[in-house]
Design an enzyme around this catalytic site. Structure first.
Site, PDB file in Angstrom:
ATOM      1  CG  HIS A  73       0.653 -14.070  -0.568  1.00 29.27           C
ATOM      2  ND1 HIS A  73       0.655 -14.175  -1.934  1.00 29.27           N
ATOM      3  CD2 HIS A  73       0.648 -12.739  -0.283  1.00 29.27           C
ATOM      4  CE1 HIS A  73       0.634 -12.954  -2.460  1.00 29.27           C
ATOM      5  NE2 HIS A  73       0.636 -12.074  -1.487  1.00 29.27           N
TER       6      HIS A  73
ATOM      7  CG  ASP B 130      -0.333 -17.395  -3.314  1.00 26.96           C
ATOM      8  OD1 ASP B 130       0.146 -17.804  -2.235  1.00 26.96           O
ATOM      9  OD2 ASP B 130      -0.105 -16.268  -3.779  1.00 26.96           O
TER      10      ASP B 130
ATOM     11  CB  ALA C 131       0.378  -6.965   5.922  1.00 25.51           C
TER      12      ALA C 131
ATOM     13  CG  ASP D 276      -4.453  -9.969  -1.746  1.00 28.97           C
ATOM     14  OD1 ASP D 276      -5.150  -8.971  -2.011  1.00 28.97           O
ATOM     15  OD2 ASP D 276      -3.330  -9.889  -1.214  1.00 28.97           O
TER      16      ASP D 276
ATOM     17  CG  HIS E 110      -1.972  -1.072   1.178  1.00 25.92           C
ATOM     18  ND1 HIS E 110      -3.323  -0.799   1.255  1.00 25.92           N
ATOM     19  CD2 HIS E 110      -1.882  -2.409   1.041  1.00 25.92           C
ATOM     20  CE1 HIS E 110      -3.986  -1.939   1.170  1.00 25.92           C
ATOM     21  NE2 HIS E 110      -3.138  -2.933   1.050  1.00 25.92           N
TER      22      HIS E 110
END
Length: 409
Positions: free
Chosen positions: A272, A269, A236, A294, A155
């Site tokens: 991650h 996946d 995160a 995501d 971000h």
């Protein structure tokens, strides 16, 4: 005696020779559908004296509820965090193309953006049913900008905000409107977050904890004020520590209010989250696991440079990074791939893998009476899959909206 036509003129379709996922197990039963809903055959036989108008042989397929993706940033070149003139046609294209992945409903997700982007994009997202035009839209997921600078991930830092001054009013001014909003991800350690969580929850908006350096007691406090979800567990947030497990500790916390369940998103996946971490989470709290993609705009496209909101990202194989860095930035995984990888990594049953992408997200959003199951009277959004969990056909409201054979494969 009345015939089935006295109740409705709509055709009754009977799906035969299948195993249907109902009550947490695959059962060799037929599936009956009328007017977009799952029908109770006993009522049909005994009360209406009715029978099927059409019978479809499913050739021993598995029939499971349609997948629900509550965190998808875009795909096929479309970025939901970009305010473009043709935003609506972009969201239409994504909703159409994800039918082939088994997704029948989704929450278009916006990453941290300037207020002008929210003001432009959110009025263009409308909650709608799915159909031949594409998967249904359940409402937007706003991931940021009220998140931690330390755990911002992909971000953009210059767009991060706090709500210290005006609490909920600050959030409202940033987003402009909450009419189509279903989920908000925020960092619970931010000042006045408890007020904000309560206000959002009061409006029926799901609050998710993520992109955060919160300790366990801050996370528990957020849950006590109404938060029910964790955004992409392990990613995160502070790593698990035995003296303060942080947000991850919510999976086994004894401070969750009675009758409440905390759900958590997992990006299964193979990139991650290490398979061992996936197994730890699943074994600790199996009923809370929600598979999310995501996925970013690059899903379905060739490797190279694409956008994620205000940032440029680079796809290298299955890895997606902020260009020029090794910071992961969303995924290019599809939901059916995530389901297969989750089952492989955890060794769980087919039923558990399928429910993590259907029942659990429906329960998170409080829509499990209509979506996420094949219970009688629920929406006839379902998939036909083979034993390896590859999607063969997708149905919404009882109508076929995608089929593998139709592609000549």
């Amino acid at each position: 005696m009345p015939s089935n036509k006295s109740v409705s003129d709509a055709p009754i379709v009977q799906f035969t020779n299948c195993r249907i996922l109902r009550s947490h197990r695959l059962q060799r039963e037929d599936l009956w559908v009328r007017e977009g809903k799952i029908l109770n055959p006993e009522k049909l036989f005994f009360e209406e004296k009715g029978s099927a108008d059409i019978q479809l042989d499913c050739k021993d397929s598995i029939i499971a509820p349609g997948f629900i993706d509550v965190q998808i940033n875009g795909g096929f070149g479309v970025d939901f965090s970009l305010a473009t003139d043709d935003f609506k046609s972009g969201i239409d294209m994504v909703s159409q193309k994800i039918l082939s992945h088994g997704v029948t409903s989704f929450c278009p997700t916006l990453v941290t953006s300037p207020p002008a982007v929210y003001h432009q994009v959110l009025p263009q997202i409308s909650i709608r049913n799915g159909g031949a035009h594409g998967a249904g839209i359940l409402g937007a997921h706003l991931e940021g900008p009220f998140i931690s600078k330390e755990k911002k991930g992909a971000h953009p830092e210059h767009c991060l905000r706090t709500f210290e001054a005006g609490a909920f009013q600050d959030l409202l001014a940033t987003y402009g409107s909450l009419d189509c909003v279903r989920i908000v991800t925020l960092a619970p350690e931010m000042k006045r977050s408890s007020e904000v969580i309560q206000e959002l929850t009061k409006r029926g908006i799901c609050v998710s904890l993520g992109h955060s350096v919160a300790n366990l007691s801050q996370a528990e406090d957020a849950v006590q004020h109404g938060a029910t979800f964790i955004t992409h567990l392990f990613n995160a947030m502070l790593p698990f520590h035995h003296r303060d497990p942080g947000i991850v500790g919510l999976l086994t916390s004894d401070k969750i209010p009675a009758g409440r369940r905390v759900f958590y998103g997992m990006i299964s996946d193979g990139i991650h989250t290490n398979p061992a971490a996936l197994r730890i989470a699943h074994r600790a709290h199996p009923k809370g696991l929600v598979l999310v993609t995501d996925a970013i705009a690059g899903m379905g496209l060739a490797p190279g440079r694409h956008t994620l909101g205000q940032q440029v990202v680079e796809i290298d194989g299955l890895n997606t990074y902020i260009a020029g860095t090794k910071t992961l930035s969303g995924s290019v995984a599809t939901m059916d791939t995530c389901v297969r990888h989750f089952q492989e990594a955890t060794g769980c049953s087919v039923e558990i893998a399928l429910e993590a992408a259907s029942l659990h997200p429906a329960q998170l959003l409080g829509i499990e009476r209509k979506k996420g199951t094949l219970n009688f009277d629920s929406d006839a959004d379902f998939l036909m899959l083979n034993d390896d969990l590859y999607v063969q056909a997708t149905y919404i409201a009882g109508e076929e909206v995608w089929r593998q054979d139709a592609l000549g494969m």
